[in-house]
Design a protein around this motif. Structure first.
Motif, PDB file in Angstrom:
ATOM      1  N   TYR A  36       0.732  -1.432  -0.202  1.00  0.00           N
ATOM      2  CA  TYR A  36      -0.118  -0.125  -0.014  1.00  0.00           C
ATOM      3  C   TYR A  36       0.920   1.591   0.050  1.00  0.00           C
ATOM      4  O   TYR A  36       1.749   0.980   1.030  1.00  0.00           O
ATOM      5  N   GLY A  41      -1.920  12.436   5.072  1.00  0.00           N
ATOM      6  CA  GLY A  41      -3.498  13.061   4.535  1.00  0.00           C
ATOM      7  C   GLY A  41      -4.438  12.291   4.684  1.00  0.00           C
ATOM      8  O   GLY A  41      -5.816  12.289   4.369  1.00  0.00           O
ATOM      9  N   LYS A  42      -4.173  10.790   3.968  1.00  0.00           N
ATOM     10  CA  LYS A  42      -4.975   9.788   3.273  1.00  0.00           C
ATOM     11  C   LYS A  42      -4.648   8.838   3.597  1.00  0.00           C
ATOM     12  O   LYS A  42      -3.889   8.347   4.355  1.00  0.00           O
ATOM     13  N   GLY A  43      -5.895   7.998   3.379  1.00  0.00           N
ATOM     14  CA  GLY A  43      -6.172   6.289   2.985  1.00  0.00           C
ATOM     15  C   GLY A  43      -5.274   6.201   2.490  1.00  0.00           C
ATOM     16  O   GLY A  43      -4.611   6.358   1.723  1.00  0.00           O
ATOM     17  N   PRO A  44      -4.351   4.388   2.847  1.00  0.00           N
ATOM     18  CA  PRO A  44      -3.730   3.811   1.965  1.00  0.00           C
ATOM     19  C   PRO A  44      -4.709   3.422   0.869  1.00  0.00           C
ATOM     20  O   PRO A  44      -5.718   3.187   1.123  1.00  0.00           O
ATOM     21  N   PHE A  89       3.344   0.833   3.538  1.00  0.00           N
ATOM     22  CA  PHE A  89       2.996  -0.453   3.537  1.00  0.00           C
ATOM     23  C   PHE A  89       3.208  -1.331   3.393  1.00  0.00           C
ATOM     24  O   PHE A  89       2.255  -2.017   2.242  1.00  0.00           O
ATOM     25  N   PHE A 101      -0.241  -5.802   8.646  1.00  0.00           N
ATOM     26  CA  PHE A 101       1.086  -4.950   8.450  1.00  0.00           C
ATOM     27  C   PHE A 101       2.193  -4.961   8.751  1.00  0.00           C
ATOM     28  O   PHE A 101       2.505  -4.962  10.305  1.00  0.00           O
ATOM     29  N   GLY A 102       3.121  -4.401   8.119  1.00  0.00           N
ATOM     30  CA  GLY A 102       4.460  -3.701   8.347  1.00  0.00           C
ATOM     31  C   GLY A 102       4.036  -2.260   8.944  1.00  0.00           C
ATOM     32  O   GLY A 102       3.283  -1.342   8.695  1.00  0.00           O
ATOM     33  N   GLY A 103       5.302  -2.084   9.493  1.00  0.00           N
ATOM     34  CA  GLY A 103       5.714  -1.033   9.603  1.00  0.00           C
ATOM     35  C   GLY A 103       5.622   0.508   9.260  1.00  0.00           C
ATOM     36  O   GLY A 103       5.004   1.239  10.316  1.00  0.00           O
ATOM     37  N   ARG A 106       8.969   5.669   4.735  1.00  0.00           N
ATOM     38  CA  ARG A 106       8.618   6.801   5.115  1.00  0.00           C
ATOM     39  C   ARG A 106      10.342   6.719   3.455  1.00  0.00           C
ATOM     40  O   ARG A 106      10.838   7.066   3.510  1.00  0.00           O
TER      41      ARG A 106
ATOM     42  N   TYR B  33     -13.196  -3.361   7.797  1.00  0.00           N
ATOM     43  CA  TYR B  33     -12.516  -3.457   8.024  1.00  0.00           C
ATOM     44  C   TYR B  33     -12.499  -2.292   9.280  1.00  0.00           C
ATOM     45  O   TYR B  33     -12.335  -0.875   8.294  1.00  0.00           O
ATOM     46  N   TYR B  35      -9.174  -0.387  11.650  1.00  0.00           N
ATOM     47  CA  TYR B  35      -7.837  -0.541  11.078  1.00  0.00           C
ATOM     48  C   TYR B  35      -7.267   0.830  12.409  1.00  0.00           C
ATOM     49  O   TYR B  35      -8.124   2.133  12.152  1.00  0.00           O
ATOM     50  N   GLN B  37      -3.813   3.153  13.067  1.00  0.00           N
ATOM     51  CA  GLN B  37      -3.029   3.728  12.769  1.00  0.00           C
ATOM     52  C   GLN B  37      -2.169   5.222  13.716  1.00  0.00           C
ATOM     53  O   GLN B  37      -2.303   6.172  13.475  1.00  0.00           O
ATOM     54  N   GLY B  40       2.982   7.447  12.876  1.00  0.00           N
ATOM     55  CA  GLY B  40       4.174   7.068  11.974  1.00  0.00           C
ATOM     56  C   GLY B  40       4.636   5.601  12.377  1.00  0.00           C
ATOM     57  O   GLY B  40       5.581   5.103  12.233  1.00  0.00           O
ATOM     58  N   GLN B  41       3.704   4.916  12.625  1.00  0.00           N
ATOM     59  CA  GLN B  41       3.341   3.563  12.910  1.00  0.00           C
ATOM     60  C   GLN B  41       2.650   3.076  11.927  1.00  0.00           C
ATOM     61  O   GLN B  41       1.759   3.617  11.395  1.00  0.00           O
ATOM     62  N   GLY B  42       2.266   1.611  11.989  1.00  0.00           N
ATOM     63  CA  GLY B  42       1.618   0.837  10.807  1.00  0.00           C
ATOM     64  C   GLY B  42       0.190   0.542  11.136  1.00  0.00           C
ATOM     65  O   GLY B  42      -0.450   1.245  12.261  1.00  0.00           O
ATOM     66  N   LEU B  43      -0.853  -0.261  10.619  1.00  0.00           N
ATOM     67  CA  LEU B  43      -1.921  -0.299  10.550  1.00  0.00           C
ATOM     68  C   LEU B  43      -2.122  -1.300  11.735  1.00  0.00           C
ATOM     69  O   LEU B  43      -1.288  -2.299  11.122  1.00  0.00           O
ATOM     70  N   PHE B  45      -5.100  -3.236  13.355  1.00  0.00           N
ATOM     71  CA  PHE B  45      -6.476  -4.766  13.126  1.00  0.00           C
ATOM     72  C   PHE B  45      -7.358  -4.209  14.170  1.00  0.00           C
ATOM     73  O   PHE B  45      -6.660  -4.525  15.178  1.00  0.00           O
ATOM     74  N   TYR B  48     -13.581  -6.917  11.811  1.00  0.00           N
ATOM     75  CA  TYR B  48     -14.022  -6.606  10.745  1.00  0.00           C
ATOM     76  C   TYR B  48     -15.336  -8.035  10.484  1.00  0.00           C
ATOM     77  O   TYR B  48     -15.754  -8.245  11.329  1.00  0.00           O
ATOM     78  N   SER B  58     -11.238  -9.568  17.651  1.00  0.00           N
ATOM     79  CA  SER B  58      -9.604  -9.742  17.646  1.00  0.00           C
ATOM     80  C   SER B  58      -9.063  -8.892  17.894  1.00  0.00           C
ATOM     81  O   SER B  58      -8.474  -9.412  19.148  1.00  0.00           O
ATOM     82  N   LEU B  91      -9.128   4.302  10.878  1.00  0.00           N
ATOM     83  CA  LEU B  91      -8.830   4.095   9.054  1.00  0.00           C
ATOM     84  C   LEU B  91      -9.811   3.123   9.117  1.00  0.00           C
ATOM     85  O   LEU B  91     -10.411   1.970   9.984  1.00  0.00           O
ATOM     86  N   GLN B 101      -8.811  -5.103   0.069  1.00  0.00           N
ATOM     87  CA  GLN B 101      -9.286  -3.321   0.541  1.00  0.00           C
ATOM     88  C   GLN B 101      -8.933  -2.104   0.428  1.00  0.00           C
ATOM     89  O   GLN B 101      -8.240  -1.683   0.416  1.00  0.00           O
ATOM     90  N   PHE B 103      -9.895   1.817   1.608  1.00  0.00           N
ATOM     91  CA  PHE B 103      -9.165   2.674   2.660  1.00  0.00           C
ATOM     92  C   PHE B 103     -10.382   3.765   2.570  1.00  0.00           C
ATOM     93  O   PHE B 103     -10.039   4.920   1.600  1.00  0.00           O
ATOM     94  N   GLY B 104     -10.888   4.242   3.744  1.00  0.00           N
ATOM     95  CA  GLY B 104     -11.377   5.971   3.430  1.00  0.00           C
ATOM     96  C   GLY B 104     -10.050   6.870   4.239  1.00  0.00           C
ATOM     97  O   GLY B 104      -8.420   6.294   4.762  1.00  0.00           O
ATOM     98  N   PRO B 105     -10.731   8.323   4.110  1.00  0.00           N
ATOM     99  CA  PRO B 105      -9.089   9.131   4.510  1.00  0.00           C
ATOM    100  C   PRO B 105      -9.009   9.027   5.628  1.00  0.00           C
ATOM    101  O   PRO B 105      -8.133   9.405   6.479  1.00  0.00           O
TER     102      PRO B 105
END
Lengths: 111, 112
Positions: A36, A41-44, A89, A101-103, A106, B33, B35, B37, B40-43, B45, B48, B58, B91, B101, B103-105
């Motif tokens: 992804y 400001g946007k979703g993936p 990601f 997801f991975g971390g 950037r 789904y 999620y 965030q 500075g991190q990943g997503l 879960f 669902y 879960s 998200l 999937q 995603f929304g904003p």
């Protein structure tokens, strides 16, 4: 068992360079590996995805390489452009369609 | 609409208050789904929904978090008695017939 480890955390390349992002996983039940792209400001947004029965997939300037035995996969951005600057990601899916997801990485592409 | 929409886009609340976040999935998508965030991190879960099946909860971090999906469409994520560590971007994503999937904003939640 559910982790996906992504590296590096950040990457700076010159325009035309090839950023490479790596991911590793442990869970052999993962059967779908998407990448992804996320702008501030946007979703993936889905960029490209691969299944474990394929070793490489190309879509435009984006290539996924997949090594099933090593449980690793990577994203290459060929001829990178400043507009590719974003956070990337990797993810993996097992049964139930939940993505792990991975971390994130950037990426900054300098003009 | 053409994509997944979420509201509000930003929410600032005080510690201890309840918040509700809304997600409108792509029409016809059966899976939804949530999620989280963190900066500075990943997503991560959270939950669902798939059709009429019982949701997979879960990933919910505590019993202060709950979600529902009414009529197989709109979903609401509720966080009760918010804490500062709940501050994050929440998200929502929906999925159709294939694995992708969308995603929304996101909703940026700040708990003061």
């Amino acid at each position: 068992q559910q982790q996906v480890k992504q590296s590096p955390q950040s990457l700076i390349v010159q325009k035309g360079g090839i950023p490479i992002i790596n991911c590793a996983y442990e869970n052999t039940a993962f059967d779908y590996f998407p990448w992804y792209q996320q702008f501030p400001g946007k979703g993936p947004a889905l960029l490209i995805a691969i299944r474990p029965d394929v070793s490489e997939k190309k879509e435009g300037r984006f290539t996924i390489s997949f090594n099933k035995s090593a449980k690793q996969f990577s994203l290459h951005i060929m001829d990178s452009q400043p507009g590719d600057s974003a956070t990337y990601f990797c993810a993996a899916k097992a049964a139930g369609n939940k993505l792990t997801f991975g971390g994130g990485t950037r990426v900054l592409v300098k003009p | 609409g053409a994509g997944v929409s979420q509201s509000p886009s930003n929410k600032v609340t005080e510690k201890g208050k309840d918040v509700e976040l809304r997600c409108d999935p792509i029409s016809g998508h059966t899976a939804l789904y949530w999620y989280r965030q963190s900066l500075g991190q990943g997503l991560e879960f959270l939950i669902y929904f798939q059709g009429n099946s019982a949701p997979d909860k879960s990933g919910l971090p505590s019993d202060r978090f709950s979600a529902e999906r009414t009529g197989g469409s709109v979903s609401t994520l509720t966080i009760q008695r918010t804490q500062q560590e709940d501050s994050a971007v929440y998200l929502c994503a929906s999925r159709g017939a294939n694995n992708e999937q969308f995603f929304g904003p996101g909703t940026r939640l700040t708990v003061l």
